[in-house]
Write an enzyme that holds these catalytic residues in place. Structure first.
Site, PDB file in Angstrom:
ATOM      1  N   SER A 189       0.872  -1.181   0.000  1.00 27.22           N
ATOM      2  CA  SER A 189       0.000   0.000   0.000  1.00 27.22           C
ATOM      3  C   SER A 189       0.901   1.221   0.000  1.00 27.22           C
ATOM      4  O   SER A 189       2.094   1.108   0.329  1.00 27.22           O
ATOM      5  CB  SER A 189      -0.845  -0.026   1.291  1.00 27.22           C
ATOM      6  N   TYR A 229      -1.748  -1.261  10.463  1.00 25.81           N
ATOM      7  CA  TYR A 229      -1.740  -1.403   8.993  1.00 25.81           C
ATOM      8  C   TYR A 229      -0.431  -0.857   8.424  1.00 25.81           C
ATOM      9  O   TYR A 229       0.212  -1.495   7.577  1.00 25.81           O
ATOM     10  CB  TYR A 229      -2.945  -0.631   8.444  1.00 25.81           C
TER      11      TYR A 229
HETATM   12  P1  NAD Z   1     -11.493  -6.096   0.359  1.00 24.36           P
HETATM   13  O1  NAD Z   1     -12.006  -6.002   1.754  1.00 24.36           O
HETATM   14  O2  NAD Z   1     -12.358  -5.700  -0.784  1.00 24.36           O
HETATM   15  O3  NAD Z   1     -10.980  -7.565   0.051  1.00 24.36           O
HETATM   16  C1  NAD Z   1     -10.192  -8.253   0.966  1.00 24.36           C
HETATM   17  C2  NAD Z   1     -10.157  -9.707   0.579  1.00 24.36           C
HETATM   18  O4  NAD Z   1      -9.398 -10.396   1.575  1.00 24.36           O
HETATM   19  C3  NAD Z   1     -11.534 -10.367   0.540  1.00 24.36           C
HETATM   20  O5  NAD Z   1     -11.538 -11.364  -0.465  1.00 24.36           O
HETATM   21  C4  NAD Z   1     -11.634 -11.013   1.928  1.00 24.36           C
HETATM   22  O6  NAD Z   1     -12.514 -12.121   1.966  1.00 24.36           O
HETATM   23  C5  NAD Z   1     -10.187 -11.453   2.105  1.00 24.36           C
HETATM   24  N1  NAD Z   1      -9.821 -11.672   3.494  1.00 24.36           N
HETATM   25  C6  NAD Z   1      -9.942 -10.846   4.554  1.00 24.36           C
HETATM   26  N2  NAD Z   1      -9.486 -11.452   5.666  1.00 24.36           N
HETATM   27  C7  NAD Z   1      -9.067 -12.684   5.291  1.00 24.36           C
HETATM   28  C8  NAD Z   1      -8.519 -13.792   5.976  1.00 24.36           C
HETATM   29  N3  NAD Z   1      -8.309 -13.760   7.293  1.00 24.36           N
HETATM   30  N4  NAD Z   1      -8.236 -14.901   5.276  1.00 24.36           N
HETATM   31  C9  NAD Z   1      -8.477 -14.970   3.930  1.00 24.36           C
HETATM   32  N5  NAD Z   1      -8.992 -13.958   3.231  1.00 24.36           N
HETATM   33  C10 NAD Z   1      -9.300 -12.837   3.912  1.00 24.36           C
HETATM   34  O7  NAD Z   1     -10.131  -5.259   0.375  1.00 24.36           O
HETATM   35  P2  NAD Z   1      -9.254  -4.614  -0.804  1.00 24.36           P
HETATM   36  O8  NAD Z   1      -9.405  -3.147  -0.697  1.00 24.36           O
HETATM   37  O9  NAD Z   1      -9.510  -5.288  -2.091  1.00 24.36           O
HETATM   38  O10 NAD Z   1      -7.801  -4.953  -0.256  1.00 24.36           O
HETATM   39  C11 NAD Z   1      -6.984  -5.942  -0.829  1.00 24.36           C
HETATM   40  C12 NAD Z   1      -5.529  -5.646  -0.454  1.00 24.36           C
HETATM   41  O11 NAD Z   1      -5.136  -4.390  -0.995  1.00 24.36           O
HETATM   42  C13 NAD Z   1      -5.310  -5.550   1.054  1.00 24.36           C
HETATM   43  O12 NAD Z   1      -4.073  -6.126   1.390  1.00 24.36           O
HETATM   44  C14 NAD Z   1      -5.275  -4.044   1.293  1.00 24.36           C
HETATM   45  O13 NAD Z   1      -4.532  -3.726   2.427  1.00 24.36           O
HETATM   46  C15 NAD Z   1      -4.605  -3.575   0.022  1.00 24.36           C
HETATM   47  N6  NAD Z   1      -4.853  -2.172  -0.289  1.00 24.36           N
HETATM   48  C16 NAD Z   1      -6.120  -1.689  -0.478  1.00 24.36           C
HETATM   49  C17 NAD Z   1      -6.297  -0.343  -0.782  1.00 24.36           C
HETATM   50  C18 NAD Z   1      -7.641   0.266  -1.026  1.00 24.36           C
HETATM   51  O14 NAD Z   1      -7.723   1.496  -1.154  1.00 24.36           O
HETATM   52  N7  NAD Z   1      -8.699  -0.495  -1.133  1.00 24.36           N
HETATM   53  C19 NAD Z   1      -5.183   0.489  -0.885  1.00 24.36           C
HETATM   54  C20 NAD Z   1      -3.929  -0.036  -0.681  1.00 24.36           C
HETATM   55  C21 NAD Z   1      -3.768  -1.373  -0.393  1.00 24.36           C
END
Ligand code: NAD
Length: 264
Positions: free
Chosen positions: A146, A159
């Site tokens: 991130s 985080y």
């Molecule tokens: P999201 O909540 O849409 O998806 C998260 C996914 O992880 C889902 O499929 C959920 O079921 C799964 N998950 C959560 N806990 C879990 C566990 N204990 N075991 C197995 N699966 C699990 O989130 P997102 O925004 O798509 O985030 C995905 C990644 O991208 C994360 O690592 C997040 O930190 C990173 N990220 C997101 C953003 C953003 O703005 N959305 C920005 C930077 C980084």
């Protein structure tokens, strides 16, 4: 350019039932890779999602519901995936959760869960995937960090710690594999409108007494100069590029795609 450059490769994408992970899984499938899905959700919806990807892209998929906070479940998933596909060629460590609170109020169990799911899970999948990748002398490990792997924000201590840790782990993995056909890199997105971020939009709308649309604009205005969300499809295209031959010598980078967030 080949239409399906990842044909006969298998990609395991953790947390791919939603958001960024799903976007990356779809992009890898469009490039020809078989997909092992992981993540939580309604099993009927996950089956429908798999069927749609198989039909649209002509690839094979599997699903394992391992909780990425539990090392023994991660091991079971890796063993099962290797058995079914003869190894994991592309590992995308994407599963992640967020919790927002001041340090003195931060629930200890949330801290532990964020470190386990957002950081330690990548160690477990990587240590279990590397022997197979080394045997084939080819592999791609892509860690979804991130902008918070590069800079901090208040109220996101766990985080930020986990994502900085993941960027460091990416560099160590890249060095240990530097003289092989395996590369390891991190992707550092800014705001992407997924369920993880929608929760923060909802909290902002409630705190400021504004609509959802205004709350989105306020969140973007604070950090992301473009004023626009990054999309899962754009991140998927970057992941496909990391899997290409052109990226053979990209090793250990933390590549931000963030509308200018960390340029400030
Ligand atoms: P999201 O909540 O849409 O998806 C998260 C996914 O992880 C889902 O499929 C959920 O079921 C799964 N998950 C959560 N806990 C879990 C566990 N204990 N075991 C197995 N699966 C699990 O989130 P997102 O925004 O798509 O985030 C995905 C990644 O991208 C994360 O690592 C997040 O930190 C990173 N990220 C997101 C953003 C953003 O703005 N959305 C920005 C930077 C980084």
């Amino acid at each position: 350019m080949q239409a399906h450059p990842l044909k006969d490769k298998t990609a395991l994408v953790t947390g791919s039932t939603s958001g960024i992970g799903l976007g990356i899984a779809r992009s890898l499938a469009a490039a020809g890779a078989n997909i092992v899905f992981n993540g939580f959700g309604d099993l009927n919806e996950i089956s429908a999602l798999r069927a749609a990807v198989e039909q649209e892209f002509g690839v094979t998929t599997a699903y394992h519901g391992a909780d990425m906070g539990k090392p023994e479940q991660i091991t079971a998933m890796m063993v099962e995936a290797s058995k079914q596909f003869g190894g994991i060629d592309i590992l995308v460590n994407n599963a992640g959760i967020q919790h927002v609170a001041n340090i003195e109020d931060f629930p200890v169990d949330k801290w532990d869960a964020i470190i386990a799911i957002n950081l330690s899970s990548a160690f477990h999948t990587t240590r279990l995937a590397l022997p197979g990748m080394k045997a084939k002398n080819w592999g791609r490990i892509i860690n979804l960090a991130s902008v918070h792997g590069l800079v901090a924000s208040a109220q996101k201590s766990a985080y930020v710690a986990a994502k900085h840790g993941l960027v460091g782990f990416t560099k160590s993995t890249a060095l240990e594999t530097a003289q092989t056909g395996i590369t390891c890199n991190a992707i550092c997105p800014g705001w992407v409108l997924t369920p993880l971020v929608q929760k923060q939009v909802d909290a902002r709308a409630e705190k400021d007494g504004v609509s959802n649309e205004v709350a989105k604009k306020l969140l973007l205005a604070e950090k992301q100069p473009s004023g626009e969300f990054v999309t899962p499809e754009q991140l998927g295209a970057l992941a496909v590029f990391f899997c290409s031959d052109a990226a053979n010598q990209i090793r250990g980078v933390a590549w931000n795609m963030d509308g200018g967030w960390v340029a400030q």
